[in-house]
Design an enzyme around this catalytic site. Structure first.
Site, short mmCIF file in Angstrom:
data_model
loop_
_atom_site.label_atom_id
_atom_site.label_comp_id
_atom_site.label_asym_id
_atom_site.label_seq_id
_atom_site.Cartn_x
_atom_site.Cartn_y
_atom_site.Cartn_z
N ASP A 1 -106.23 14.31 -76.56
CA ASP A 1 -106.00 14.25 -75.12
C ASP A 1 -107.21 13.59 -74.45
O ASP A 1 -108.27 14.21 -74.32
CB ASP A 1 -105.79 15.66 -74.57
CG ASP A 1 -105.36 15.67 -73.11
OD1 ASP A 1 -105.42 14.59 -72.47
OD2 ASP A 1 -104.97 16.74 -72.61
N GLU B 1 -108.97 16.21 -67.97
CA GLU B 1 -108.57 17.60 -68.18
C GLU B 1 -108.71 17.98 -69.65
O GLU B 1 -109.27 19.03 -70.01
CB GLU B 1 -107.13 17.76 -67.71
CG GLU B 1 -106.54 19.13 -67.85
CD GLU B 1 -105.09 19.12 -67.39
OE1 GLU B 1 -104.21 19.34 -68.24
OE2 GLU B 1 -104.85 18.89 -66.19
N ASP C 1 -108.51 15.24 -46.89
CA ASP C 1 -107.66 15.42 -48.05
C ASP C 1 -108.41 16.30 -49.05
O ASP C 1 -109.64 16.25 -49.13
CB ASP C 1 -107.34 14.05 -48.67
CG ASP C 1 -106.49 14.17 -49.90
OD1 ASP C 1 -105.43 14.80 -49.82
OD2 ASP C 1 -106.89 13.64 -50.95
N LYS D 1 -100.30 23.35 -76.13
CA LYS D 1 -100.85 23.83 -74.85
C LYS D 1 -100.07 23.13 -73.74
O LYS D 1 -99.68 21.96 -73.86
CB LYS D 1 -102.35 23.56 -74.72
CG LYS D 1 -102.76 22.12 -74.45
CD LYS D 1 -104.26 22.06 -74.22
CE LYS D 1 -104.83 20.73 -73.82
NZ LYS D 1 -104.07 19.55 -73.68
N SER E 1 -98.43 19.41 -74.76
CA SER E 1 -99.03 18.50 -75.73
C SER E 1 -99.64 19.38 -76.82
O SER E 1 -99.66 20.61 -76.71
CB SER E 1 -100.10 17.63 -75.07
OG SER E 1 -101.15 18.43 -74.56
N ALA F 1 -93.67 14.57 -69.78
CA ALA F 1 -93.24 15.21 -68.54
C ALA F 1 -92.00 16.07 -68.77
O ALA F 1 -91.74 17.02 -68.03
CB ALA F 1 -92.96 14.15 -67.48
N ASP G 1 -102.73 8.63 -48.74
CA ASP G 1 -103.54 8.89 -47.56
C ASP G 1 -103.59 7.70 -46.61
O ASP G 1 -104.05 7.83 -45.47
CB ASP G 1 -104.98 9.25 -47.96
CG ASP G 1 -105.06 10.52 -48.77
OD1 ASP G 1 -104.32 11.46 -48.46
OD2 ASP G 1 -105.87 10.57 -49.72
#
Length: 675
Positions: A339, A343, A302, A389, A377, A372, A513
């Site tokens: 945030d 990320e 994966d 962004k 945000s 979403a 998986d």
């Protein structure tokens, strides 16, 4: 566990000497011994010669029978010692894990929100517990709220903490270093990951693998054949030489002809293989999976969390014409202050590095969380500015003026490199692109090259588009890739490989998986992955490092090579011992003096030759225990060349060493008047 492996594994017999010696004698119980047909026959022969010793009519006969009996007893003890020693290493690992496992207070959250404290061994599946900084996580579970840094060194031996967030699995006995989390317990008492590990590394609980069962059956058949050969030889020997029909002599001949060497070491080889897997911080749920790893043809990996780090990280700010890098970095920093995702934190870290800031600045305003629906945000600052962004298409939709063509060029460039573009805008003016990239784990390309040299094909399966998948595949060095793969596509890929006669290994860490891990011949789940993945796999990597599969493959190949090498050596030994005993048995018969030409070792007397062969047969077992425990060295080469080299080395050695050893022992016995 890595530290433990170094400190405890090689000293198991010394630390557990009493247990090893106790088990060595306990394994003489015929109820246990009959599972090993070769050594069971030796034990029966020992009982027969012991009875003969006690009932011998003359002192000379009694002395010879006693010598044969004592040597046979030593042979059996060396065989049971080899197995007990290997099991002691497993017990040493299990005892270390038991010390790791401890009963700790658990802060249980009741349905009404009230927190009560109870012992961790009373936790049941479905309970939710509160874990605060420096608390020991009381049981295996899944994070349902919050995130934090977890110290897993007690389990993995790695000092670097691991960040756990919602839906991540955690292991009881690890320590939360920062923040707070609510964890839902997923196991009942006695079913925890540590409990399963303890049971798995216990050598005594190991089940024989199909190859080991097949080899045991072969050894049993060979033993039965030689029993018939010796029984048939009795009337022939009685006709030519009455003294050669001594029962002790016939028992000695049988013991020397049957494959006692591999029969004595077979169980130890299998147990040691399981232990070697544990020493590389991989828990195998069965010996079958370890052996299967040695025959793997294809490895399917994966991408996210296995080949790559799993979290997209900001690696570069790409400003549009007329915008400076510092300007887009400052805007991205402010938009990411609220945030808390990996990320978002990576955007803050990269911006601080570019702006040369030591501390994270404060900004007055109203954070705009990611949605979403909007795919954006940001923050609404107190001075009225709005910074956003998010996805390029979403930012383009709120732009107050048409962005320059360079935006499309930058977006396409980033996508072609396998990265993800995010756009940044201030008051509807697009400033540029943030490049987010899922970084390939270090060292993978070199390890995949090792796979290739071993004839193993590597395939990356990912849900990414073909462009991104191709870039990551090239960077990681895999042989092939499957893009836009759904969970059912991975299963289809595995089944197609298996239908072509190939054995397939699969690594993964996500719930998606799990079906593929269950279908694969060898399924290696990352310990940092979901509980579903770990339950479906037949191996668990405690360090969550996909390159560990190479170590597992090496252990599997080493296990198979060790078993084959020692089997070859054992059979070659039997040939040499045949040339030692049979000529000596009939050397005094005038009509069979032609057999004297076969006495190429120049053994002095029949009794001396028999005792020398028996002594060598006993001593070679402890001499080979280090090879059975550590394994025969594996080299990455073709199967044909590997087979030829091992057959030549161990076959030739198996013939030469007994000739030299029996000859030397016979001369030593002669010095003491025993030959």
């Amino acid at each position: 566990m890595a530290t433990f492996a170094a400190d405890h594994g090689s000293f198991a017999a010394r630390r557990y000497l009493k247990e090893v010696l106790r088990d060595t004698f306990l394994k003489l119980d015929p109820r246990q011994m009959w599972h090993n047909p070769v050594m069971f026959v030796v034990e029966i022969g020992t009982v027969i010669t012991l009875v003969l010793t006690l009932t011998a009519p003359t002192p000379a006969a009694r002395g010879y029978d006693l010598a044969v009996t004592l040597i046979l007893i030593v042979t059996i003890l060396f065989a049971t010692f080899a197995e007990a020693y290997a099991e002691a290493r497993g017990r040493a690992q299990a005892d270390y894990l038991r010390r790791t496992k401890s009963t700790t207070p658990a802060k249980v959250i009741a349905p009404n929100g009230q927190v009560t404290v109870m012992e961790s061994d009373k936790l049941r599946r479905g309970m939710q517990v509160l874990v605060e900084p420096h608390d020991i996580i009381p049981g295996d579970g899944v994070v349902v709220e919050g995130m934090g840094s977890v110290d897993e060194s007690a389990i993995t031996g790695e000092s670097a903490p691991v960040v756990k967030a919602r839906d991540d699995s955690v292991t009881g006995g690890t320590v939360l270093l920062s923040d707070r989390m609510i964890i839902e317990i997923t196991v009942n008492p006695g079913e925890s990951f540590l409990d399963r590990m303890i049971a798995l590394v216990e050598g005594a609980q190991r089940q024989k693998t199909p190859n080991e069962i097949a080899l045991s059956a072969l050894l049993g058949v060979l033993t039965l054949i030689f029993v018939f050969v010796v029984v048939t030889l009795v009337p022939i020997a009685r006709y030519f030489s009455p003294h050669a029909t001594q029962v002790a002599t016939m028992v000695a001949l049988l013991v020397c002809l049957i494959p006692t060497t591999i029969g004595a070491l077979l169980s130890a080889i299998g147990i040691a293989g399981m232990n070697r897997v544990a020493m590389v911080n991989v828990v195998a749920k069965s010996g079958r999976s370890v052996e299967a790893a040695g025959d793997i043809d294809t490895i399917i990996l994966d991408k996210t969390g296995t080949i790559t780090m799993g979290n997209r990280m900001a690696t570069e700010f790409l400003p549009l014409p007329g915008v400076t890098e510092a300007e887009i970095a400052h805007a991205a920093l402010l938009a990411s202050l609220a945030d808390n995702t990996p990320e978002g934190r990576s955007v803050v870290d990269l911006a601080k590095e570019i702006l040369d800031l030591r501390d994270t600045p404060n900004a007055e305003g109203e954070p705009v969380p990611f949605s979403a629906r909007t795919r954006m945000s940001g923050i609404d600052l107190a001075d009225g500015r709005q910074i956003r962004k998010g996805a390029v298409s979403a930012i383009r939709a709120i732009a107050q003026q048409e962005p320059p063509p360079d935006l499309d060029r930058l977006t396409e460039s980033v996508a072609r490199e396998g990265a993800t573009p995010l756009a940044v805008a201030v008051d509807g003016r697009v400033l540029g692109i943030i490049r987010l990239k899922d970084v390939v784990k270090p060292g993978l390309k070199e390890r995949f090259a090792d796979f290739r040299a071993m004839g193993i094909r590597t395939v990356m399966a990912t849900g990414d588009n073909a462009i991104t998948a191709a870039v990551i595949a090239h960077e990681a060095g895999v042989d092939d890739f499957v893009a836009e793969a759904k969970p059912e596509d991975k299963i289809t890929l595995i089944r197609s490989e298996q239908a072509a006669g190939r054995l397939v290994a699969m690594t993964g860490d996500g719930t998606n998986d799990a079906p593929a891990l269950a279908q694969a011949d060898v399924g290696l789940a990352m310990n940092a992955g979901t509980m579903a993945a770990k339950e479906a796999a037949n191996m668990i990597d405690l360090e969550s490092n996909p390159t560990k599969l190479l170590d597992v493959v090496l252990v599997g190949k080493q296990l198979l090579i060790t078993r084959g090498a020692l089997t070859t050596f054992s059979i070659a030994n039997d040939m040499a011992k045949y040339f030692a005993i049979v000529p000596a048995m009939f050397a005094a018969v005038p009509s069979l003096r032609v057999l004297g030409a076969l006495n190429i070792m120049g053994l002095k007397t029949p009794h001396g030759a028999i005792l020398s062969a028996l002594i060598f047969n006993a001593l070679i077992i402890p001499a080979l225990i280090p090879f059975a425990i550590r394994g025969v060295r594996y080299r990455a080469e073709s199967a044909d060349r590997m087979l030829a080299r091992n057959v030549f080395n161990w076959g030739v050695l198996g013939i030469i060493i007994p000739f030299i050893g029996i000859w030397a022992i016979d001369h030593v016995l002669g010095l003491f008047g025993l030959a």
